[in-house]
Design an enzyme around this catalytic site. Structure first.
Site, PDB file in Angstrom:
ATOM      1  N   GLU A  39      -7.084   4.028  -0.399  1.00 10.15           N
ATOM      2  CA  GLU A  39      -7.234   4.275   1.029  1.00 10.15           C
ATOM      3  C   GLU A  39      -6.148   5.268   1.423  1.00 10.15           C
ATOM      4  OE1 GLU A  39      -6.197   1.207   3.838  1.00 10.15           O
ATOM      5  OE2 GLU A  39      -7.265   2.209   5.464  1.00 10.15           O
ATOM      6  N   ARG A 265      -2.035  -7.115 -10.119  1.00  8.60           N
ATOM      7  CA  ARG A 265      -1.313  -5.922  -9.710  1.00  8.60           C
ATOM      8  C   ARG A 265       0.084  -5.939 -10.306  1.00  8.60           C
ATOM      9  NH1 ARG A 265      -2.032  -6.287  -3.899  1.00  8.60           N
ATOM     10  NH2 ARG A 265      -1.483  -4.093  -4.052  1.00  8.60           N
ATOM     11  N   LYS A 275       2.470  -1.279   0.689  1.00  7.82           N
ATOM     12  CA  LYS A 275       2.352  -0.070   1.488  1.00  7.82           C
ATOM     13  C   LYS A 275       2.962  -0.270   2.866  1.00  7.82           C
ATOM     14  CE  LYS A 275      -1.779   2.232  -0.003  1.00  7.82           C
ATOM     15  NZ  LYS A 275      -3.084   2.733   0.457  1.00  7.82           N
TER      16      LYS A 275
END
Length: 560
Positions: A39, A265, A275
């Site tokens: 994104e 992850r 983020k």
RNA sequence: UGGGGGAUAGUUCAACGGCAGAACAGCGGACUCUGACUCCGUUAAUCUAGGUUCGAAUCCUAGUCCCCCAGCCA
């Protein structure tokens, strides 16, 4: 795509590669197609690198392809700057999507049509509940939700309302389109998830064409299907979205049937890969920007001097699995040193200078001495370095009252100056404050080039040095962990920031070869670490970043 | 008290019913004109309890602990 830098090693396999291999062997798929779906609402970080290496790596290894697809379904958070940065960073990491650059926004019209398809099938409805009402009726983790009072609208009414949503008749938040699945499901994602919301916002790519935007769930799997993705690889938190992913694939006339697989992850000690936190670090000025060399972003690592091969090697070593884990930061440093050791030119630079005057060396004399550029790579050749009566050496390389295991310079002790001569300290000169400001020394002309003298005398240490008359002044930036704790608290990250993560050294003394040629290549400052020129450098004032220090056994011994 | 996942050396990952192995970290040593690199050696693990089996990290049962999910974020 670039050739594997790990060709001599085991190919490396993991449960996802096993699945791909099986699917290819069984004929389920003729070729593998993966995708990396960022994104564009922030910069890529080392955690994304794991996903990039996985997706592009699988495509390369199995002769398939990997798409770069921007998951740009939320124009309120996404920006062109991020799109550009992401493309730049993926390329820099060594991967190429060829002509396969896509955006979820490319599919907005198709997605919209599929939403109407669902409405017509009686499987989606427009809900007028407020956000608060929806939340209240969603139930909790342990209680089922309640059906919306708008759940049983007619197809005709739903279609009409949805079209008016698209036409811009309603303000943000007034209505949403929801899938009609099961408000009683134990999986909250199946409790009539939102498909479309009204967002009167300009989109980086579609501008003002749309005021309704699909949710992640309604866009992602369908985008995969449109692109004929075979293996849609994502992280663990999407595991319970998979039933919904499959529901859309089953209930929509999609052109292919991709499958989703999840892996854990990346987490690293002393590092936050969120983020949200990275964005705040930048926004609130805790760092100088997304490419601050202390940031775990790809841009930060690049500016820090980390080669892309080191990141690929690190990711390969870490592996892929489903267990949550936190990798020791030391493992990353190992990969960085290993990549740099093979490639970095060696140079001499004195970071914290201490003046040395060689009393028996003729005043005004200058010699050119030969030094090796990279002992790991003979083809890197040699260079000349100038030697003279006055030199700089590292302050840490002298101790007036050394402990037993200190091999370096101290009064009456002899050491080697790298590529030059044996040197003996005769006297330490102090200022009024009692600090050593200069060393008076003598050298042995019989040791020219740094070679042992005929009498077989040996020395315990070799020091780096720079000729004072020839030295170039520079600024050197030393970096430590951005966070002081191995497991920083992302919810309150500011409290865990390391106040000493940046140390700026002025007046460092460089051997002139370091500024010749204007190269941006990484270098090793001998005995100290790997460094690279920073873009803040100006012709009169070079600036270097320390990428990573050399392994320092002495520091470990002296600490005990 | 719901749903979805996961537990193997200090850390990360292998072992897919048949000798628990690697890398990083640690420790010890060799080499060295970088206390680097390289090389050699070494410490160190199957969440617990039962069961199946000639044989279990792996299969079964019951537990324990950890992670994720209640955005109109992704």
């Amino acid at each position: 795509m670039r050739a594997a830098d790990t060709a001599t090693r085991e190919p490396g396999h993991d449960f996802i590669r096993d699945i791909v291999q099986d699917d290819l062997a069984s004929g389920r798929h003729k070729t593998v197609v993966t995708r990396f779906p960022p994104e564009p609402n922030g910069y890529l970080h080392i955690g994304h690198a794991k996903s990039i290496c996985l997706n592009f790596g699988i495509a390369r290894e199995f002769g398939g392809r990997c798409h770069l697809r921007f998951d740009d379904t939320n124009p309120t958070k996404e920006e062109q700057e991020y799109i550009d940065a992401i493309e730049r960073d993926v390329r820099w990491l060594g991967f190429d999507w060829g002509k396969h650059l896509y955006h979820a926004s490319d599919y907005f019209e198709t997605l919209y049509g599929w939403a109407e398809h669902l409405i017509k099938a009686g499987k989606a409805y427009v809900d007028d509940q407020s956000q608060e009402e929806m939340r209240a009726n969603r139930g909790t983790l342990i209680e089922p939700g309640r059906n919306s009072p708008f759940r049983d609208r007619s197809v005709k009414a739903n279609l009409d309302l949805f079209r008016r949503m698209r036409a811009g008749e309603f303000p943000n938040g007034a209505r949403v389109l929801r899938a009609k699945i099961d408000m009683g499901s134990g999986n909250i994602n199946m409790r009539d998830p939102v498909l479309y919301r009204i967002l009167h916002a300009s989109h980086p790519r579609t501008g003002d064409k749309w005021c309704v935007y699909p949710s992640y769930d309604f866009a992602h799997g369908q985008s995969d299907a449109i692109e004929h993705i075979t293996h849609s690889i994502c992280t663990l938190e999407f595991e319970d979205h998979r039933p919904l992913y499959d529901w859309f694939i089953e209930n929509l006339p999609v052109p292919s049937r991709p499958r989703q697989y999840e892996f854990a992850r990346l987490n690293m000690t002393y590092t936050v890969l969120s983020k949200r936190v990275l964005t705040l670090l930048v926004r609130d000025g805790h760092v100088s920007g997304w490419d601050d060399p202390r940031m775990p972003t790809i841009a930060g690592l690049r500016r820090r001097g980390v080669p892309p091969a080191a990141i690929r090697d690190f990711v390969r070593r870490v592996g892929v699995a489903k267990a949550n884990s936190t990798v020791d930061y030391g493992m990353f440093e190992f990969s960085v040193r290993e990549a740099l050791n093979r490639t970095a030119r060696r140079r001499m630079a004195v970071l914290r200078p201490l003046k040395v005057v060689i009393e028996n060396y003729p005043e005004g004399q200058v010699e050119e001495l030969e030094a090796v550029n990279n002992p790991e790579d003979e083809s890197a050749g040699t260079r000349e370095i100038r030697f003279s009566r006055e030199l700089w050496i590292e302050r840490d390389d002298f101790m007036e009252n050394p402990p037993k295991k200190f091999f370096r310079l101290s009064p009456q002790k002899e050491v080697r100056l790298r590529y030059a001569y044996f040197l003996t300290c005769r006297e330490a000169i102090k200022n009024a404050a009692g600090e050593v400001v200069e060393l008076r020394c003598t050298y042995d002309p019989a040791t020219r080039g740094g070679n042992a003298p005929p009498d077989g005398r040996k020395v315990q240490a070799t020091l780096h040095w720079v000729s004072a008359a020839d030295a170039v002044d520079a600024e050197v930036r030393l970096y430590d962990q951005l966070f002081a704790k191995p497991d920083p608290d992302a919810a309150n990250f500011a409290a865990d920031l390391n106040p000493n993560s940046l140390e700026v050294l002025a007046g460092c003394k460089l051997e002139p070869a370091l500024v010749a040629g204007n190269s941006s290549d990484p270098v090793q400052f001998e005995r100290q670490g790997y460094f690279c020129p920073d873009r803040d450098s100006t012709p009169g004032r070079p600036v270097f970043n320390r990428t990573v220090g050399l392994r320092d056994t002495w520091a470990k011994v002296s600490a005990r």
